[in-house]
Every structure is written in structure tokens, then in C-alpha cells.
Design a protein around this motif. Structure first.
Motif, mmCIF file in Angstrom:
data_model
loop_
_atom_site.group_PDB
_atom_site.id
_atom_site.type_symbol
_atom_site.label_atom_id
_atom_site.label_comp_id
_atom_site.label_asym_id
_atom_site.label_seq_id
_atom_site.Cartn_x
_atom_site.Cartn_y
_atom_site.Cartn_z
ATOM 1 N N ILE A 39 -23.140 18.587 61.408
ATOM 2 C CA ILE A 39 -24.432 17.443 61.582
ATOM 3 C C ILE A 39 -24.436 16.568 60.391
ATOM 4 N N GLY A 40 -24.510 15.319 60.902
ATOM 5 C CA GLY A 40 -24.433 14.082 60.168
ATOM 6 C C GLY A 40 -25.519 13.173 60.209
ATOM 7 N N LYS A 41 -25.536 12.180 59.747
ATOM 8 C CA LYS A 41 -26.648 11.122 59.658
ATOM 9 C C LYS A 41 -26.106 9.923 60.705
ATOM 10 N N TYR A 42 -27.172 9.482 61.364
ATOM 11 C CA TYR A 42 -26.763 8.149 62.365
ATOM 12 C C TYR A 42 -27.610 7.402 62.036
ATOM 13 N N ILE A 43 -27.382 6.446 61.197
ATOM 14 C CA ILE A 43 -28.058 5.438 60.675
ATOM 15 C C ILE A 43 -28.044 3.799 61.141
ATOM 16 N N GLN A 44 -29.184 3.343 61.539
ATOM 17 C CA GLN A 44 -29.028 2.099 62.422
ATOM 18 C C GLN A 44 -30.020 0.961 61.436
ATOM 19 N N LEU A 45 -28.953 0.006 61.035
ATOM 20 C CA LEU A 45 -29.615 -1.025 59.949
ATOM 21 C C LEU A 45 -29.519 -2.230 60.790
ATOM 22 N N THR A 46 -30.666 -3.054 60.775
ATOM 23 C CA THR A 46 -30.682 -4.388 61.295
ATOM 24 C C THR A 46 -30.733 -5.274 60.250
ATOM 25 N N ILE A 47 -29.827 -6.159 60.338
ATOM 26 C CA ILE A 47 -29.470 -7.215 59.048
ATOM 27 C C ILE A 47 -29.653 -8.599 59.252
ATOM 28 N N GLN A 48 -30.156 -9.569 58.619
ATOM 29 C CA GLN A 48 -30.350 -10.881 58.600
ATOM 30 C C GLN A 48 -28.949 -11.487 58.887
ATOM 31 N N ASP A 49 -28.484 -12.499 59.851
ATOM 32 C CA ASP A 49 -27.190 -12.900 59.943
ATOM 33 C C ASP A 49 -26.876 -13.539 58.704
ATOM 34 N N ASN A 50 -27.634 -14.595 58.234
ATOM 35 C CA ASN A 50 -27.225 -15.445 57.218
ATOM 36 C C ASN A 50 -26.747 -14.698 56.123
ATOM 37 N N ASN A 51 -27.303 -13.525 55.681
ATOM 38 C CA ASN A 51 -26.741 -12.920 54.475
ATOM 39 C C ASN A 51 -25.866 -11.768 54.860
ATOM 40 N N PHE A 52 -25.397 -11.572 55.972
ATOM 41 C CA PHE A 52 -24.644 -10.457 56.420
ATOM 42 C C PHE A 52 -23.041 -10.397 55.863
ATOM 43 N N SER A 53 -22.679 -9.426 55.174
ATOM 44 C CA SER A 53 -21.320 -9.389 54.645
ATOM 45 C C SER A 53 -20.741 -7.936 54.934
ATOM 46 N N GLU A 54 -19.431 -7.558 55.249
ATOM 47 C CA GLU A 54 -18.908 -6.461 55.345
ATOM 48 C C GLU A 54 -19.048 -5.543 53.958
ATOM 49 N N SER A 55 -18.671 -6.503 52.902
ATOM 50 C CA SER A 55 -18.572 -5.815 51.504
ATOM 51 C C SER A 55 -19.788 -5.107 51.332
ATOM 52 N N SER A 56 -20.918 -5.919 51.669
ATOM 53 C CA SER A 56 -22.328 -5.343 51.279
ATOM 54 C C SER A 56 -22.353 -4.185 52.092
ATOM 55 N N ILE A 57 -21.974 -3.973 53.301
ATOM 56 C CA ILE A 57 -22.250 -2.739 54.208
ATOM 57 C C ILE A 57 -21.491 -1.607 53.325
ATOM 58 N N LYS A 58 -20.251 -2.000 53.036
ATOM 59 C CA LYS A 58 -19.662 -0.816 52.264
ATOM 60 C C LYS A 58 -20.231 -0.382 50.823
ATOM 61 N N GLU A 59 -20.755 -1.320 50.318
ATOM 62 C CA GLU A 59 -21.496 -1.242 48.861
ATOM 63 C C GLU A 59 -22.608 -0.262 49.399
ATOM 64 N N MET A 60 -23.334 -0.621 50.534
ATOM 65 C CA MET A 60 -24.841 -0.051 50.660
ATOM 66 C C MET A 60 -24.306 1.575 51.098
ATOM 67 N N CYS A 61 -23.292 1.727 51.847
ATOM 68 C CA CYS A 61 -22.844 3.257 52.386
ATOM 69 C C CYS A 61 -22.469 3.868 50.961
#
Lengths: 80, 80
Positions: A39-61
Motif C-alpha cells: 500500500i502506497g500513496k497516490y497523490i494528484q497535484l494540480t499546478i499552474q503552467d507558468n511556474n511549472f518545473s520538473e525540478s520543483s516536482i522532484k523537490e516537493m517529492c
């Protein structure tokens, strides 16, 4: 908008008490064919286009959504 | 063996306190681009081939893995 689906799972070899309890419960309900439950977590994030970056996603994770000591994560990005 | 991935998510309109708390935490860490966070369960089942049936999967989901009153689920089946 971007939709990011983050899948957080227990690392291999790490105890998964919730998974084990669920497996026992399924077997007590008669589903003996169930060999393993994780059992794990399934997380759905909705993010604004203009400030989106993959590095931020990795940091949040690694900073909040997943515990790097006991959990692995992977994610998928799509447009909403 | 079959691998079944079950995704359990809060129904639309149902309060998601864990998702809201995570959104506030991400924003306090400076990720203001995060508009919404929904948190659900990501369940991995390993099931014996010979006793596998989709009807059993649906039963397991509605009887134990997801609460039909407040949660939705969908699943994917693959061979291991």
C-alpha cells in the motif's frame, strides 16, 4: 494547468504493516489467491503552467510527499 | 502471477483534509504554484493466475480496499 500524478511506495525490504494487514483481511474474506499486498500513496497535484518545473516536482517529492529513507516515488505529468 | 494496481481516490466534493494540509505545507515551503492536492491510496496486489478473476477484484475493492461512500477506485491488470 498541469496534472502531476505521484506514486509513493514502500522501498523493497521495508516492512509494510498496512499491506500485510490488508492481505490477511482479504484472505479472511476468502480471497486466498492474494499473494502480496503493498500500500502506497497516490497523490494528484494540480499546478499552474507558468511556474511549472520538473525540478520543483522532484523537490516537493523528496522534501514532503515521500520519505526518501523508506519510500520510493515516481510521477507522471499531463496537461489538464 | 497477475499484478493489479488499484487507485483509490476521494470522491468529487468529499472533503480531503490530508490533501488540503499537504497543499498548505507545500505552499509554506514556497511552492505557490500548487493549486490543488488530492491524496489517495495506491495498492499493488500480486495474485495467483489460476484463481484470478475480475469479479473478485471488484469485490475486493468494494468490500475492503475502497469505501464506496466516499471513495472512487479504478484498477489496471498486468502479468508479472
Amino acid at each position: 494547468m498541469k496534472r502531476v500524478l505521484v506514486y509513493v511506495t514502500p522501498k523493497k525490504g521495508i516492512l509494510d504493516p498496512a499491506g500485510q494487514a490488508t492481505q490477511r483481511a482479504l484472505q479472511s474474506l476468502g480471497y486466498h489467491e492474494v499473494e502480496e499486498v503493498k500500500i502506497g500513496k497516490y497523490i494528484q497535484l494540480t499546478i499552474q503552467d507558468n511556474n511549472f518545473s520538473e525540478s520543483s516536482i522532484k523537490e516537493m517529492c523528496s522534501r514532503l510527499l515521500a520519505n526518501p529513507v523508506i519510500e520510493d516515488y515516481h510521477y507522471e505529468v499531463s496537461d489538464v
